[in-house]
Write an enzyme that holds these catalytic residues in place. Structure first.
Site, short mmCIF file in Angstrom:
data_model
loop_
_atom_site.label_atom_id
_atom_site.label_comp_id
_atom_site.label_asym_id
_atom_site.label_seq_id
_atom_site.Cartn_x
_atom_site.Cartn_y
_atom_site.Cartn_z
N GLY A 69 -7.87 -3.23 -8.00
CA GLY A 69 -9.08 -2.17 -7.94
C GLY A 69 -8.88 -1.56 -6.51
O GLY A 69 -8.48 -2.39 -5.68
N GLY A 70 -9.54 -0.52 -6.52
CA GLY A 70 -9.95 0.37 -5.28
C GLY A 70 -9.20 1.90 -5.36
O GLY A 70 -9.02 2.37 -6.26
N ILE A 71 -9.41 2.27 -4.44
CA ILE A 71 -8.87 3.90 -4.02
C ILE A 71 -7.51 3.82 -4.18
O ILE A 71 -6.96 3.45 -3.09
CB ILE A 71 -9.76 4.43 -2.87
CG1 ILE A 71 -11.30 4.56 -2.94
CG2 ILE A 71 -9.59 5.98 -2.72
CD1 ILE A 71 -11.97 4.85 -1.80
N SER A 72 -7.07 4.69 -4.82
CA SER A 72 -5.55 4.50 -4.97
C SER A 72 -4.91 6.00 -4.14
O SER A 72 -3.67 6.07 -4.22
CB SER A 72 -5.24 4.79 -6.42
OG SER A 72 -5.74 5.94 -7.17
N SER A 108 1.18 -1.58 -1.53
CA SER A 108 1.81 -0.11 -1.77
C SER A 108 2.94 -0.07 -0.69
O SER A 108 3.00 -0.32 0.34
CB SER A 108 0.76 0.95 -1.45
OG SER A 108 1.17 2.12 -1.30
N ASN A 109 3.65 1.16 -1.14
CA ASN A 109 4.92 1.42 -0.20
C ASN A 109 4.25 1.98 0.79
O ASN A 109 5.08 2.28 1.93
CB ASN A 109 6.02 2.50 -1.16
CG ASN A 109 5.33 3.74 -1.81
OD1 ASN A 109 4.20 3.67 -2.41
ND2 ASN A 109 5.81 4.83 -1.17
N HIS A 110 3.04 2.56 0.94
CA HIS A 110 2.34 3.41 1.98
C HIS A 110 2.17 2.56 3.17
O HIS A 110 1.69 3.20 4.15
CB HIS A 110 1.33 4.18 1.60
CG HIS A 110 1.70 5.26 0.26
ND1 HIS A 110 2.37 6.24 0.75
CD2 HIS A 110 1.51 5.30 -0.68
CE1 HIS A 110 2.71 6.86 -0.35
NE2 HIS A 110 2.22 6.44 -1.38
N TYR A 134 -5.17 4.98 3.67
CA TYR A 134 -4.77 4.30 2.36
C TYR A 134 -3.78 3.18 2.73
O TYR A 134 -3.85 1.90 2.45
CB TYR A 134 -4.48 4.96 1.21
CG TYR A 134 -3.96 4.54 0.04
CD1 TYR A 134 -4.63 3.55 -0.65
CD2 TYR A 134 -2.53 4.39 -0.16
CE1 TYR A 134 -4.10 2.93 -1.80
CE2 TYR A 134 -2.01 3.76 -1.18
CZ TYR A 134 -2.78 3.23 -2.30
OH TYR A 134 -2.25 2.47 -3.09
N LYS A 138 -3.89 -1.30 2.76
CA LYS A 138 -2.97 -2.02 1.89
C LYS A 138 -2.30 -3.03 2.95
O LYS A 138 -2.02 -4.12 2.75
CB LYS A 138 -1.91 -1.22 1.33
CG LYS A 138 -2.42 -0.36 0.11
CD LYS A 138 -2.95 -1.28 -0.82
CE LYS A 138 -3.67 -0.59 -2.06
NZ LYS A 138 -4.19 -1.32 -3.13
#
Length: 268
Positions: A69-72, A108-110, A134, A138
């Protein structure tokens, strides 16, 4: 594991893996701010990951949490702070208080989005270099996972998901694609491995054009990717053309997340 809480179950990744995680004798407790219609072997909870009481109740009686869950995508700092950072804290804290032994966190890879091809393949030991708010959220979630493991004993696996779509959406994704089936395979490995402690792994398929991130840590969990984005290469190039080697989308791992249109003063 007989009962698993999946947050963000109505989101893009949640919708893809939900049917793939179904098993006889397993109950999926699906949580999202959007209404969900539960099927066989499912329970639905309409709530936000930022709601501490709702999360505590949702964690009762579950054997693991898969926190999707969360802003993707990128968003203004206030939204990222509330939903992705505070929401992730709320999930870990609810899991701790309810006695849930394991959390699988969709990172995330970010987190390492500003790493360059000269540094590939990136590993779990590559220090964070986020490309967006974002990505910062993460990286914070991974840090929270480390805290909750070392202080409270939760098993925590952080999966740095690459590009998870039904098919590779663009030429860059021929290197970064995580097929839905492989995503489910990786999540199952995260659920099944005994006493993982705290881990960071990369979520990507066995792509011919891969090598941007290491799969060693994921394979050590028992993950065996079976898909390759190369099967879609002809279709992708027919739709998008063949990109130039110096295309800015390849300059950093984060691709378009590093572009100026995501600078803070341009966010709405």
């Amino acid at each position: 594991m007989p009962r698993i809480l999946v947050t963000g179950a109505a989101g893009a990744v949640g919708s893809l893996v939900r049917p793939r995680l179904a098993r006889p004798g397993r109950t999926l407790r699906l949580l999202d701010v959007m209404p969900l219609e539960p099927g066989e072997g499912e329970e639905a909870v309409q709530a936000s990951v930022t709601d501490a009481d709702a999360m505590r109740a949702a964690c009762e009686g579950v054997d693991a949490v898969i926190h999707l869950g969360g802003i993707s995508l990128e968003a203004p700092w206030e939204r990222i702070l509330h939903v992705n950072i505070h929401g992730t804290y709320t999930v870990f804290e609810a899991a701790r208080r309810a006695g849930v032994p394991r959390v699988v966190f969709a990172s995330s890879n970010h987190v390492v989005g500003y790493r360059t091809p000269a540094e590939y393949p990136l590993t779990a030991d590559t220090p964070p270099l986020p490309d967006t708010y974002y990505g910062v959220s993460k990286a914070t979630g991974e840090a929270l996972g480390a805290l909750y493991h070392h202080r409270y004993g939760l098993d925590v696996i952080c999966v740095r998901i690459m590009t998870c779509f039904a098919e590779p959406p663009n030429p860059r994704a021929l290197s970064t694609w995580l097929s839905p089936d492989d995503c489910a395979r990786l999540l199952e490995a995260c659920l099944a491995v005994e006493k993982p402690g705290y881990r960071i792994v990369h979520g990507v398929s066995a792509n011919t054009r891969g090598g941007w991130v290491s799969l060693d840590e994921a394979r050590a969990l028992g993950y065996a990717p079976a898909d390759d984005a190369e099967a879609h290469a002809e279709t992708v190039h027919a739709a998008h053309g063949e990109p130039a080697p110096d295309d800015p989308v390849f300059a950093y791992l984060g691709g378009p997340f590093t572009f100026p249109d995501l600078d803070a003063d341009r966010l709405q």
